[in-house]
Design a protein around this motif. Structure first.
Motif, PDB file in Angstrom:
ATOM      1  N   UNK A 189       0.828  -1.197   0.000  1.00  0.00           N
ATOM      2  CA  UNK A 189       0.000   0.000   0.000  1.00  0.00           C
ATOM      3  C   UNK A 189       0.869   1.256   0.000  1.00  0.00           C
ATOM      4  N   UNK A 190       2.022   1.173   0.657  1.00  0.00           N
ATOM      5  CA  UNK A 190       2.929   2.313   0.706  1.00  0.00           C
ATOM      6  C   UNK A 190       3.819   2.442  -0.518  1.00  0.00           C
ATOM      7  N   UNK A 191       3.736   1.474  -1.420  1.00  0.00           N
ATOM      8  CA  UNK A 191       4.484   1.580  -2.670  1.00  0.00           C
ATOM      9  C   UNK A 191       5.958   1.230  -2.561  1.00  0.00           C
ATOM     10  N   UNK A 192       6.345   0.535  -1.511  1.00  0.00           N
ATOM     11  CA  UNK A 192       7.754   0.187  -1.340  1.00  0.00           C
ATOM     12  C   UNK A 192       8.012  -1.234  -1.853  1.00  0.00           C
ATOM     13  N   UNK A 193       8.514  -1.341  -3.068  1.00  0.00           N
ATOM     14  CA  UNK A 193       8.636  -2.636  -3.744  1.00  0.00           C
ATOM     15  C   UNK A 193       9.587  -3.581  -3.012  1.00  0.00           C
ATOM     16  N   UNK A 194      10.753  -3.098  -2.645  1.00  0.00           N
ATOM     17  CA  UNK A 194      11.703  -4.027  -2.016  1.00  0.00           C
ATOM     18  C   UNK A 194      11.219  -4.480  -0.648  1.00  0.00           C
ATOM     19  N   UNK A 195      10.587  -3.574   0.093  1.00  0.00           N
ATOM     20  CA  UNK A 195      10.033  -3.974   1.379  1.00  0.00           C
ATOM     21  C   UNK A 195       8.934  -5.008   1.188  1.00  0.00           C
TER      22      UNK A 195
END
Lengths: 226, 226
Positions: A189-195
């Motif tokens: 949801x936050x848009x952090x791909x690696x996370x």
DNA sequence: GTCAACCTTCTTGTCAACAATCTGGTTGAT
DNA sequence: ATCAACCAGATTGTTGACAAGAAGGTTGAC
């Protein structure tokens, strides 16, 4: 209504019926599936049953050996682990893509599912949690736009019904996986791909751990005959 | 010898024949596959052809729509990219596992393949290189011990024959991929799991790049009819 | 000339009977 | 008692004929 189910309709119907019997535990691994018996008990023709069995064999739920018929495929713990490792690889991909590609509505629904999961755990609603879990994984794949990965994951999940069943019932399991699921949701949801990829990997690493420890204590005595 | 090929035998034979016709370009995407015609031209019974088509449909090489028959499935560039992304995820897994699990013999064979690849590029032996390439990927999966991933990868490769064909023929392509292959070999043979995963990812990222650029210039005019 | 209804033909889907094969138990010899 | 050969029943595999459905062309009305 007493008509025999024919071909196309019967094929789908029988396949679905067998899938269901399997996931509800009516059929055990290794059990023989005799065409005539199935045909009679489901009120379908043998052709329909035969084709249904072919479909199930393609899904690796059933094993057909020529001239000897079909039986429910037994999945070893080792294979279940390998399946989960593959799932991990593919779900990391999907989580990553979803983090960058998900629509605003999808992100909202993700957060919504997260909230409901939290609630379900608080209420001790195991079944609700299980449904939400399923919807979550589905939504992640959907948001990733990876149609190919979706098909692969479906195929991987086919033979796993039995294990999912065993794991989900462990006491304390939902609470344990909740944090992992929330991490996945936050990342996507936050848009952090690696996370997102990391969170998905961590979650499935834990599932593998559960499978490993279940190797020692088989909660269901599995009556596998050769 | 003029006997018709029956069931089990014919099924495999016909499936193999169609696969071959497809990879050699005798069959184009979208082309109809009429059961009677196939039966006659391969000297098999219609049942055998029917079952072969079911198998090919399970491999996603062929598409069967009820009451309308089977046709060769067309794979879009976008789908080819998705397939390669999945391959990437799974091959990273295998490369990683292989780095820790490969036997001494397997590590030796890997280095051997590397040397032969270098030689093949120096000689401009495109076909030899392609064979070695195939053997390399095979060996990595074998060494990983991931039987489940192997099956998934086989399934992914099915519909890709057409594209592999197009990419391998690009001038300068072998030289370009050689470095990537050598990096994979070094990492696995040297037992460095994370480097192996990274190397595999880099290689497939490059393949995806190639596919993207091939979207602009379709070297083979594909006569797809609806 | 256009369009819709019809009709012919081609193709796939279904079935039930028959053939081939396997399984498990029985018999008889040692 | 043991073992191999054999026999009977059960089960899967195969076939060819028939039914059902789709595709495309033709006819006739407007």
């Amino acid at each position: 209504m007493t008509d025999k189910l024919t071909g196309a309709a019967g094929r789908q119907y029988v396949a679905e019926a067998i899938r269901h019997s399997l996931s509800s535990g009516d059929l055990s691994p290794g059990q023989r599936l005799v065409e005539n018996d199935l045909a009679e008990s489901y009120g379908a023709t043998r052709s329909a049953v035969r084709e249904a069995l072919q479909d199930l064999a393609a899904e690796e739920i059933v094993e057909i050996v020529p001239r000897r018929g079909a039986r429910v495929r037994a999945v070893s713990v080792d294979e279940a682990i390998q399946i989960t490792e593959c799932r991990s690889a593919l779900e990391q991909l999907c989580a990553m893509k979803a983090a960058t590609r998900a629509s605003q509505e999808q992100r909202t629904e993700l957060r919504q599912i997260g909230a409901e999961m939290r609630q379900a755990v608080a209420d001790g609603a195991v079944h609700t949690y299980s449904i939400l879990n399923q919807r979550l994984h589905e939504l992640v794949v959907e948001a990733s736009g990876q149609e190919v990965a979706r098909r692969q994951l479906d195929r991987l999940n086919g033979p796993m019904v039995r294990f999912q069943f065993r794991l989900a019932l462990r006491p304390g399991r939902p609470a344990q996986s909740l944090q992992q699921h929330l991490a996945i949701i936050d990342a996507i949801a936050g848009g952090d791909a690696t996370a997102a990829a990391r969170a998905a990997a961590a979650h499935l690493e834990d599932v593998i751990e559960q499978l490993r420890s279940s190797a020692a204590m088989p909660s269901t005595p599995v009556p596998t005959r050769v």
